[in-house]
Design a protein around this motif. Structure first.
Motif, PDB file in Angstrom:
ATOM      1  N   LEU A 177       3.053 -39.583 -27.825  1.00 56.92           N
ATOM      2  CA  LEU A 177       2.669 -40.955 -27.462  1.00 56.92           C
ATOM      3  C   LEU A 177       3.213 -41.334 -26.088  1.00 56.92           C
ATOM      4  CD1 LEU A 177       3.025 -42.727 -30.912  1.00 56.92           C
ATOM      5  CD2 LEU A 177       0.915 -42.305 -29.641  1.00 56.92           C
ATOM      6  N   VAL A 178       4.431 -40.935 -25.788  1.00 58.33           N
ATOM      7  CA  VAL A 178       4.994 -41.197 -24.451  1.00 58.33           C
ATOM      8  C   VAL A 178       4.168 -40.444 -23.403  1.00 58.33           C
ATOM      9  CG1 VAL A 178       7.019 -40.862 -22.971  1.00 58.33           C
ATOM     10  CG2 VAL A 178       7.298 -41.742 -25.298  1.00 58.33           C
ATOM     11  N   GLY A 179       3.752 -39.231 -23.731  1.00 63.63           N
ATOM     12  CA  GLY A 179       2.883 -38.467 -22.829  1.00 63.63           C
ATOM     13  C   GLY A 179       1.541 -39.150 -22.625  1.00 63.63           C
ATOM     14  N   LEU A 180       0.998 -39.711 -23.712  1.00 60.18           N
ATOM     15  CA  LEU A 180      -0.261 -40.462 -23.612  1.00 60.18           C
ATOM     16  C   LEU A 180      -0.092 -41.672 -22.700  1.00 60.18           C
ATOM     17  CD1 LEU A 180      -3.189 -41.082 -24.425  1.00 60.18           C
ATOM     18  CD2 LEU A 180      -2.270 -42.187 -26.487  1.00 60.18           C
ATOM     19  N   ALA A 181       1.022 -42.360 -22.844  1.00 56.13           N
ATOM     20  CA  ALA A 181       1.292 -43.520 -21.986  1.00 56.13           C
ATOM     21  C   ALA A 181       1.362 -43.097 -20.522  1.00 56.13           C
ATOM     22  CB  ALA A 181       2.592 -44.203 -22.410  1.00 56.13           C
ATOM     23  N   ALA A 182       2.041 -41.990 -20.260  1.00 57.71           N
ATOM     24  CA  ALA A 182       2.127 -41.487 -18.880  1.00 57.71           C
ATOM     25  C   ALA A 182       0.746 -41.086 -18.373  1.00 57.71           C
ATOM     26  CB  ALA A 182       3.092 -40.304 -18.813  1.00 57.71           C
ATOM     27  N   ALA A 183      -0.052 -40.477 -19.243  1.00 59.56           N
ATOM     28  CA  ALA A 183      -1.400 -40.063 -18.845  1.00 59.56           C
ATOM     29  C   ALA A 183      -2.271 -41.259 -18.488  1.00 59.56           C
ATOM     30  CB  ALA A 183      -2.050 -39.249 -19.965  1.00 59.56           C
ATOM     31  N   LEU A 184      -2.098 -42.373 -19.194  1.00 57.23           N
ATOM     32  CA  LEU A 184      -2.876 -43.574 -18.868  1.00 57.23           C
ATOM     33  C   LEU A 184      -2.593 -44.055 -17.443  1.00 57.23           C
ATOM     34  CD1 LEU A 184      -2.663 -45.585 -22.208  1.00 57.23           C
ATOM     35  CD2 LEU A 184      -4.721 -44.636 -21.157  1.00 57.23           C
ATOM     36  N   VAL A 185      -1.396 -43.799 -16.973  1.00 57.32           N
ATOM     37  CA  VAL A 185      -1.041 -44.177 -15.604  1.00 57.32           C
ATOM     38  C   VAL A 185      -1.543 -43.125 -14.613  1.00 57.32           C
ATOM     39  CG1 VAL A 185       0.873 -44.621 -14.016  1.00 57.32           C
ATOM     40  CG2 VAL A 185       0.957 -45.508 -16.360  1.00 57.32           C
ATOM     41  N   VAL A 186      -1.297 -41.857 -14.930  1.00 47.77           N
ATOM     42  CA  VAL A 186      -1.622 -40.769 -14.010  1.00 47.77           C
ATOM     43  C   VAL A 186      -3.131 -40.609 -13.823  1.00 47.77           C
ATOM     44  CG1 VAL A 186      -1.462 -38.267 -13.663  1.00 47.77           C
ATOM     45  CG2 VAL A 186       0.537 -39.550 -14.446  1.00 47.77           C
ATOM     46  N   VAL A 187      -3.895 -40.697 -14.898  1.00 50.37           N
ATOM     47  CA  VAL A 187      -5.353 -40.512 -14.802  1.00 50.37           C
ATOM     48  C   VAL A 187      -6.086 -41.851 -14.844  1.00 50.37           C
ATOM     49  CG1 VAL A 187      -5.285 -38.166 -15.734  1.00 50.37           C
ATOM     50  CG2 VAL A 187      -5.666 -40.078 -17.277  1.00 50.37           C
ATOM     51  N   SER A 201     -10.877 -52.462 -10.533  1.00 55.57           N
ATOM     52  CA  SER A 201      -9.579 -52.270  -9.897  1.00 55.57           C
ATOM     53  C   SER A 201      -8.544 -51.933 -10.968  1.00 55.57           C
ATOM     54  CB  SER A 201      -9.176 -53.532  -9.133  1.00 55.57           C
ATOM     55  OG  SER A 201      -9.072 -54.619 -10.030  1.00 55.57           O
ATOM     56  N   PRO A 202      -7.409 -51.394 -10.580  1.00 52.71           N
ATOM     57  CA  PRO A 202      -6.385 -51.022 -11.575  1.00 52.71           C
ATOM     58  C   PRO A 202      -5.938 -52.188 -12.457  1.00 52.71           C
ATOM     59  CG  PRO A 202      -5.874 -49.999  -9.484  1.00 52.71           C
ATOM     60  CD  PRO A 202      -7.035 -50.938  -9.236  1.00 52.71           C
ATOM     61  N   GLU A 203      -5.915 -53.392 -11.928  1.00 53.20           N
ATOM     62  CA  GLU A 203      -5.460 -54.525 -12.744  1.00 53.20           C
ATOM     63  C   GLU A 203      -6.533 -55.042 -13.703  1.00 53.20           C
ATOM     64  OE1 GLU A 203      -6.633 -55.817  -8.635  1.00 53.20           O
ATOM     65  OE2 GLU A 203      -5.050 -54.503  -9.343  1.00 53.20           O
ATOM     66  N   CYS A 204      -7.766 -54.565 -13.583  1.00 54.15           N
ATOM     67  CA  CYS A 204      -8.842 -55.023 -14.457  1.00 54.15           C
ATOM     68  C   CYS A 204      -9.182 -54.028 -15.558  1.00 54.15           C
ATOM     69  CB  CYS A 204     -10.098 -55.312 -13.637  1.00 54.15           C
ATOM     70  SG  CYS A 204      -9.928 -56.783 -12.618  1.00 54.15           S
ATOM     71  N   THR A 205      -8.500 -52.925 -15.611  1.00 52.74           N
ATOM     72  CA  THR A 205      -8.790 -51.905 -16.608  1.00 52.74           C
ATOM     73  C   THR A 205      -8.124 -52.223 -17.943  1.00 52.74           C
ATOM     74  OG1 THR A 205      -8.637 -49.558 -17.095  1.00 52.74           O
ATOM     75  CG2 THR A 205      -6.848 -50.482 -15.833  1.00 52.74           C
ATOM     76  N   SER A 206      -8.717 -51.727 -19.003  1.00 53.52           N
ATOM     77  CA  SER A 206      -8.102 -51.892 -20.322  1.00 53.52           C
ATOM     78  C   SER A 206      -6.916 -50.951 -20.512  1.00 53.52           C
ATOM     79  CB  SER A 206      -9.141 -51.662 -21.424  1.00 53.52           C
ATOM     80  OG  SER A 206      -9.578 -50.329 -21.433  1.00 53.52           O
ATOM     81  N   ALA A 207      -6.766 -49.984 -19.626  1.00 49.09           N
ATOM     82  CA  ALA A 207      -5.665 -49.013 -19.764  1.00 49.09           C
ATOM     83  C   ALA A 207      -4.309 -49.710 -19.806  1.00 49.09           C
ATOM     84  CB  ALA A 207      -5.697 -48.007 -18.618  1.00 49.09           C
ATOM     85  N   PHE A 208      -4.150 -50.746 -19.023  1.00 46.90           N
ATOM     86  CA  PHE A 208      -2.847 -51.405 -18.969  1.00 46.90           C
ATOM     87  C   PHE A 208      -2.650 -52.417 -20.090  1.00 46.90           C
ATOM     88  CE2 PHE A 208      -3.205 -49.831 -14.557  1.00 46.90           C
ATOM     89  CZ  PHE A 208      -2.239 -48.853 -14.702  1.00 46.90           C
ATOM     90  N   LEU A 209      -3.663 -52.601 -20.917  1.00 47.45           N
ATOM     91  CA  LEU A 209      -3.492 -53.342 -22.169  1.00 47.45           C
ATOM     92  C   LEU A 209      -3.242 -52.370 -23.316  1.00 47.45           C
ATOM     93  CD1 LEU A 209      -6.307 -56.002 -21.726  1.00 47.45           C
ATOM     94  CD2 LEU A 209      -3.860 -56.314 -21.394  1.00 47.45           C
ATOM     95  N   VAL A 210      -3.776 -51.161 -23.206  1.00 48.56           N
ATOM     96  CA  VAL A 210      -3.535 -50.128 -24.210  1.00 48.56           C
ATOM     97  C   VAL A 210      -2.130 -49.546 -24.047  1.00 48.56           C
ATOM     98  CG1 VAL A 210      -4.272 -47.842 -25.025  1.00 48.56           C
ATOM     99  CG2 VAL A 210      -5.987 -49.563 -24.437  1.00 48.56           C
ATOM    100  N   LEU A 211      -1.681 -49.415 -22.819  1.00 53.10           N
ATOM    101  CA  LEU A 211      -0.386 -48.799 -22.512  1.00 53.10           C
ATOM    102  C   LEU A 211       0.783 -49.396 -23.300  1.00 53.10           C
ATOM    103  CD1 LEU A 211       1.216 -46.797 -20.691  1.00 53.10           C
ATOM    104  CD2 LEU A 211       1.340 -48.631 -19.011  1.00 53.10           C
ATOM    105  N   PRO A 212       0.971 -50.721 -23.323  1.00 54.13           N
ATOM    106  CA  PRO A 212       2.099 -51.255 -24.101  1.00 54.13           C
ATOM    107  C   PRO A 212       1.948 -51.001 -25.603  1.00 54.13           C
ATOM    108  CG  PRO A 212       0.940 -53.039 -22.965  1.00 54.13           C
ATOM    109  CD  PRO A 212       0.299 -51.766 -22.557  1.00 54.13           C
ATOM    110  N   LEU A 213       0.712 -50.990 -26.097  1.00 52.70           N
ATOM    111  CA  LEU A 213       0.497 -50.682 -27.510  1.00 52.70           C
ATOM    112  C   LEU A 213       0.962 -49.261 -27.828  1.00 52.70           C
ATOM    113  CD1 LEU A 213      -3.068 -52.221 -28.050  1.00 52.70           C
ATOM    114  CD2 LEU A 213      -0.881 -53.169 -28.811  1.00 52.70           C
ATOM    115  N   VAL A 214       0.672 -48.332 -26.939  1.00 49.30           N
ATOM    116  CA  VAL A 214       1.081 -46.939 -27.135  1.00 49.30           C
ATOM    117  C   VAL A 214       2.608 -46.835 -27.136  1.00 49.30           C
ATOM    118  CG1 VAL A 214       1.034 -44.618 -26.120  1.00 49.30           C
ATOM    119  CG2 VAL A 214      -1.049 -45.997 -26.167  1.00 49.30           C
ATOM    120  N   LEU A 215       3.243 -47.527 -26.199  1.00 47.84           N
ATOM    121  CA  LEU A 215       4.711 -47.468 -26.122  1.00 47.84           C
ATOM    122  C   LEU A 215       5.369 -48.135 -27.326  1.00 47.84           C
ATOM    123  CD1 LEU A 215       5.208 -48.082 -22.308  1.00 47.84           C
ATOM    124  CD2 LEU A 215       5.445 -45.926 -23.575  1.00 47.84           C
TER     125      LEU A 215
END
Length: 164
Positions: free
Chosen positions: A6-16, A64-78
């Motif tokens: 899960l920590v790897g998934l969180a990092a992947a959401l940032v990297v990719v 843009s990076p601030e409009c993606t759902s990735a940064f709403l999923v990221l805290p859920l993963v963590l």
């Protein structure tokens, strides 16, 4: 091991993140093409969606990076990783909750994009973009994100039913 994944998934959401945004815009392009009377073009290299092509009001949206759902999923993963680290026996519930909430966040972000596209078509580029991005789009994101968070907590923390 699951916590590290899960920590790897969180990092992947940032990297990719760039590829994730491209995927979000590709998904949005499918939905917009279903509702548009005019051409739709996905510029994947720019995470941009152009719609209304050939009509009176062609318009382009870039994710843009601030409009993606990735940064709403990221805290859920963590949070899921922390919950599983503290109570490994609830991992299946937490993973189910994470999956459901992540899908909800992605769906909400797609609704936000479609709201923006609809308002640009209805109110024009200036007013439609303003209302769609600043007010209604933000409301969709905040309310949908809050609902996904409540759903995550509810599913992850509920007690299993007694067999009876």
């Amino acid at each position: 091991m699951l916590v590290l994944a899960l920590v790897g998934l969180a990092a992947a959401l940032v990297v990719v993140n760039r590829q994730y945004r491209t995927g979000e815009m590709a998904l949005a392009s499918v939905f917009v093409s279903w509702t548009s009377d005019h051409g739709v073009y996905l510029a994947a290299d720019r995470q941009a969606l152009y719609f209304g092509l050939g009509g009176d009001r062609p318009f382009g949206l870039a994710m843009s990076p601030e409009c993606t759902s990735a940064f709403l999923v990221l805290p859920l993963v963590l949070v899921a990783a922390v919950m599983i680290a503290l109570r490994p026996r609830i991992s299946s519930r937490v993973l189910l909750a994470l999956g459901v909430a992540a899908v909800a966040v992605v769906v909400v972000n797609q609704l936000r994009i479609l709201t923006l596209v609809g308002l640009v078509g209805w109110l024009g580029t200036d007013r439609g973009y303003y209302w769609g991005h600043t007010l209604l789009g933000s409301m969709v994101s905040v309310l949908g994100g809050a609902a996904a968070l409540v759903l995550f907590v509810r599913l992850a923390t509920r007690k299993p039913r007694e067999a009876g």
